[in-house]
Design an enzyme around this catalytic site. Structure first.
Site, PDB file in Angstrom:
ATOM      1  N   ASN A   1       0.862  -1.182   0.000  1.00 56.59           N
ATOM      2  CA  ASN A   1       0.000   0.000   0.000  1.00 56.59           C
ATOM      3  C   ASN A   1       0.899   1.234   0.000  1.00 56.59           C
ATOM      4  O   ASN A   1       1.510   1.561   1.015  1.00 56.59           O
ATOM      5  CB  ASN A   1      -0.906  -0.005   1.237  1.00 56.59           C
ATOM      6  CG  ASN A   1      -1.693   1.289   1.395  1.00 56.59           C
ATOM      7  OD1 ASN A   1      -1.866   2.042   0.434  1.00 56.59           O
ATOM      8  ND2 ASN A   1      -2.175   1.555   2.592  1.00 56.59           N
ATOM      9  N   TRP A   2       0.967   1.896  -1.150  1.00 53.32           N
ATOM     10  CA  TRP A   2       1.845   3.062  -1.276  1.00 53.32           C
ATOM     11  C   TRP A   2       1.316   4.288  -0.540  1.00 53.32           C
ATOM     12  O   TRP A   2       2.022   5.292  -0.425  1.00 53.32           O
ATOM     13  CB  TRP A   2       2.020   3.425  -2.748  1.00 53.32           C
ATOM     14  CG  TRP A   2       2.897   2.478  -3.521  1.00 53.32           C
ATOM     15  CD1 TRP A   2       3.481   1.338  -3.060  1.00 53.32           C
ATOM     16  CD2 TRP A   2       3.275   2.602  -4.893  1.00 53.32           C
ATOM     17  NE1 TRP A   2       4.206   0.740  -4.060  1.00 53.32           N
ATOM     18  CE2 TRP A   2       4.099   1.494  -5.196  1.00 53.32           C
ATOM     19  CE3 TRP A   2       3.007   3.531  -5.898  1.00 53.32           C
ATOM     20  CZ2 TRP A   2       4.658   1.294  -6.463  1.00 53.32           C
ATOM     21  CZ3 TRP A   2       3.549   3.335  -7.158  1.00 53.32           C
ATOM     22  CH2 TRP A   2       4.365   2.233  -7.436  1.00 53.32           C
ATOM     23  N   LYS A   3       0.056   4.243  -0.108  1.00 58.88           N
ATOM     24  CA  LYS A   3      -0.583   5.418   0.505  1.00 58.88           C
ATOM     25  C   LYS A   3      -0.461   6.616  -0.452  1.00 58.88           C
ATOM     26  O   LYS A   3      -0.501   6.425  -1.663  1.00 58.88           O
ATOM     27  CB  LYS A   3       0.005   5.689   1.882  1.00 58.88           C
ATOM     28  CG  LYS A   3      -0.121   4.462   2.803  1.00 58.88           C
ATOM     29  CD  LYS A   3       0.123   4.777   4.251  1.00 58.88           C
ATOM     30  CE  LYS A   3      -0.029   3.513   5.090  1.00 58.88           C
ATOM     31  NZ  LYS A   3       0.083   3.794   6.531  1.00 58.88           N
TER      32      LYS A   3
ATOM     33  N   HIS B   1      -9.549   1.160   5.364  1.00 54.77           N
ATOM     34  CA  HIS B   1      -8.241   1.413   5.984  1.00 54.77           C
ATOM     35  C   HIS B   1      -8.422   2.387   7.140  1.00 54.77           C
ATOM     36  O   HIS B   1      -9.269   3.283   7.093  1.00 54.77           O
ATOM     37  CB  HIS B   1      -7.263   1.973   4.957  1.00 54.77           C
ATOM     38  CG  HIS B   1      -5.849   1.997   5.429  1.00 54.77           C
ATOM     39  ND1 HIS B   1      -5.372   2.979   6.270  1.00 54.77           N
ATOM     40  CD2 HIS B   1      -4.804   1.160   5.200  1.00 54.77           C
ATOM     41  CE1 HIS B   1      -4.087   2.741   6.525  1.00 54.77           C
ATOM     42  NE2 HIS B   1      -3.732   1.643   5.896  1.00 54.77           N
TER      43      HIS B   1
ATOM     44  N   GLU C   1      -6.900   4.886   8.092  1.00 50.58           N
ATOM     45  CA  GLU C   1      -6.763   6.311   7.753  1.00 50.58           C
ATOM     46  C   GLU C   1      -8.046   6.843   7.117  1.00 50.58           C
ATOM     47  O   GLU C   1      -8.398   8.010   7.314  1.00 50.58           O
ATOM     48  CB  GLU C   1      -5.554   6.497   6.841  1.00 50.58           C
ATOM     49  CG  GLU C   1      -4.246   6.235   7.575  1.00 50.58           C
ATOM     50  CD  GLU C   1      -3.087   5.879   6.672  1.00 50.58           C
ATOM     51  OE1 GLU C   1      -1.999   5.609   7.213  1.00 50.58           O
ATOM     52  OE2 GLU C   1      -3.256   5.843   5.437  1.00 50.58           O
TER      53      GLU C   1
ATOM     54  N   GLU D   1      -5.183  -4.444  11.134  1.00 51.48           N
ATOM     55  CA  GLU D   1      -4.171  -3.405  11.269  1.00 51.48           C
ATOM     56  C   GLU D   1      -4.453  -2.612  12.544  1.00 51.48           C
ATOM     57  O   GLU D   1      -5.275  -1.704  12.543  1.00 51.48           O
ATOM     58  CB  GLU D   1      -4.149  -2.485  10.039  1.00 51.48           C
ATOM     59  CG  GLU D   1      -5.522  -2.090   9.505  1.00 51.48           C
ATOM     60  CD  GLU D   1      -5.463  -0.872   8.614  1.00 51.48           C
ATOM     61  OE1 GLU D   1      -4.448  -0.668   7.956  1.00 51.48           O
ATOM     62  OE2 GLU D   1      -6.448  -0.114   8.605  1.00 51.48           O
TER      63      GLU D   1
ATOM     64  N   GLY E   1       2.725   2.840  11.148  1.00 52.03           N
ATOM     65  CA  GLY E   1       3.701   3.906  10.982  1.00 52.03           C
ATOM     66  C   GLY E   1       4.352   4.376  12.264  1.00 52.03           C
ATOM     67  O   GLY E   1       5.083   5.368  12.260  1.00 52.03           O
TER      68      GLY E   1
ATOM     69  N   SER F   1       3.334  -1.479  10.726  1.00 52.61           N
ATOM     70  CA  SER F   1       4.787  -1.495  10.932  1.00 52.61           C
ATOM     71  C   SER F   1       5.381  -2.878  10.651  1.00 52.61           C
ATOM     72  O   SER F   1       6.280  -3.340  11.346  1.00 52.61           O
ATOM     73  CB  SER F   1       5.137  -1.032  12.353  1.00 52.61           C
ATOM     74  OG  SER F   1       4.784   0.329  12.545  1.00 52.61           O
TER      75      SER F   1
ATOM     76  N   GLY G   1       2.898  -1.103   4.292  1.00 50.98           N
ATOM     77  CA  GLY G   1       2.949   0.314   3.966  1.00 50.98           C
ATOM     78  C   GLY G   1       4.322   0.751   3.514  1.00 50.98           C
ATOM     79  O   GLY G   1       4.716   0.585   2.362  1.00 50.98           O
ATOM     80  N   GLY G   2       5.107   1.322   4.442  1.00 49.42           N
ATOM     81  CA  GLY G   2       6.396   1.911   4.101  1.00 49.42           C
ATOM     82  C   GLY G   2       7.352   0.973   3.392  1.00 49.42           C
ATOM     83  O   GLY G   2       8.081   1.386   2.478  1.00 49.42           O
TER      84      GLY G   2
END
Length: 251
Positions: A9-11, A97, A99, A168, A174, A213, A234-235
């Site tokens: 997931n590149w966000k 998600h 967010e 999640e 993050g 994370s 994510g990251g």
């Protein structure tokens, strides 16, 4: 046996040049070979779907979107329908998600309707559930994820087997904080038990991913748990070496 599933997931990250460099690096490191034995996908921002679809062509890595409207069409400026995403080659779409729930105030009912819209367009919804830090500290994690999943079960009925779930914990996204493998397994097991009460066959088939994370150095222990079938990343999905190392650790 459920296949290993790793979803990047590149966000809200990327650019035309950076995307090309990243995917070329991923493919150059051998992700195409890993895609033969695992389900791999990248969920990218709307403006880059066509570019990334072209870059991933014939790689075995699927394309996904990060959100979808619950409406099929109409006067919903800024929204993107499931049919539009499917037409661009998306096989997956993330719904619910944390967010989106937090910043856009999306409730359980809306998340369920988005999942249904994705299924109607022959895409696989990645349905996210998870508790906030306050809910975690109050011991309400299981209560929260059960409620979030139940809204989906009530609406989708017999279509649940065609979904992917992702746990999640909001407090871990993050932040570098990560639940122990046993803590994550407890939640994943509870989700599978809830699925089993609704549809035993679906419970045996649905992949339940961990997100929050997730990195190469903790992936092996987390993904060794019996009810954790992969990761929503994510990251680490923005770095070719990290994404490869995570996939290899999981494998």
């Amino acid at each position: 046996m459920r296949p290993l599933t790793i979803i990047g997931n590149w966000k809200m990250n990327g650019s035309l040049s950076a995307n090309q460099q990243l995917i070329q690096a991923m493919l150059g490191l051998g992700l195409t070979d890993l895609a033969k034995s695992a389900r791999l996908a990248l969920c990218v921002p709307y403006p880059y779907l066509i570019q990334v679809a072209d870059l991933l062509a014939n790689s075995g890595i699927a394309l996904g979107a990060q959100d979808v409207s619950d409406h099929p069409n109409g006067a919903y400026t800024g929204d993107v329908s499931a049919n539009m995403l499917q037409e661009l080659g998306c096989q997956y779409v993330i719904v619910g998600h944390s967010e989106r729930r937090q910043y856009h105030h999306e409730g359980d009912g809306l998340v369920a309707r988005k999942a249904k819209a994705a299924l109607q367009a022959n895409m696989t919804p990645i349905i996210c559930v998870g508790e906030t830090e306050e809910e975690h500290d109050d011991g309400k994690a299981l209560v929260v994820v059960r409620r979030q999943l139940q809204a989906v079960l009530d609406l989708l009925q017999g279509q649940v087997a065609s979904c992917v779930l992702a746990y999640e914990p909001v407090w871990a996204i993050g932040t570098g904080k990560v639940p122990t493998p046993a803590q994550a397994q407890d939640v994943h097991r509870e989700l599978r038990l809830q699925l089993a009460k609704f549809d035993a066959e679906a419970a045996s088939k649905v992949a339940i991913l961990y997100g929050g994370s997730l990195k190469p150095d903790n992936a092996k222990d987390l993904l060794a748990m019996p009810d954790i079938d992969g990761g929503l990343v994510g990251g680490a999905s923005l770095n070719a070496q990290d994404f490869l190392a995570l996939c290899q650790a999981s494998n």
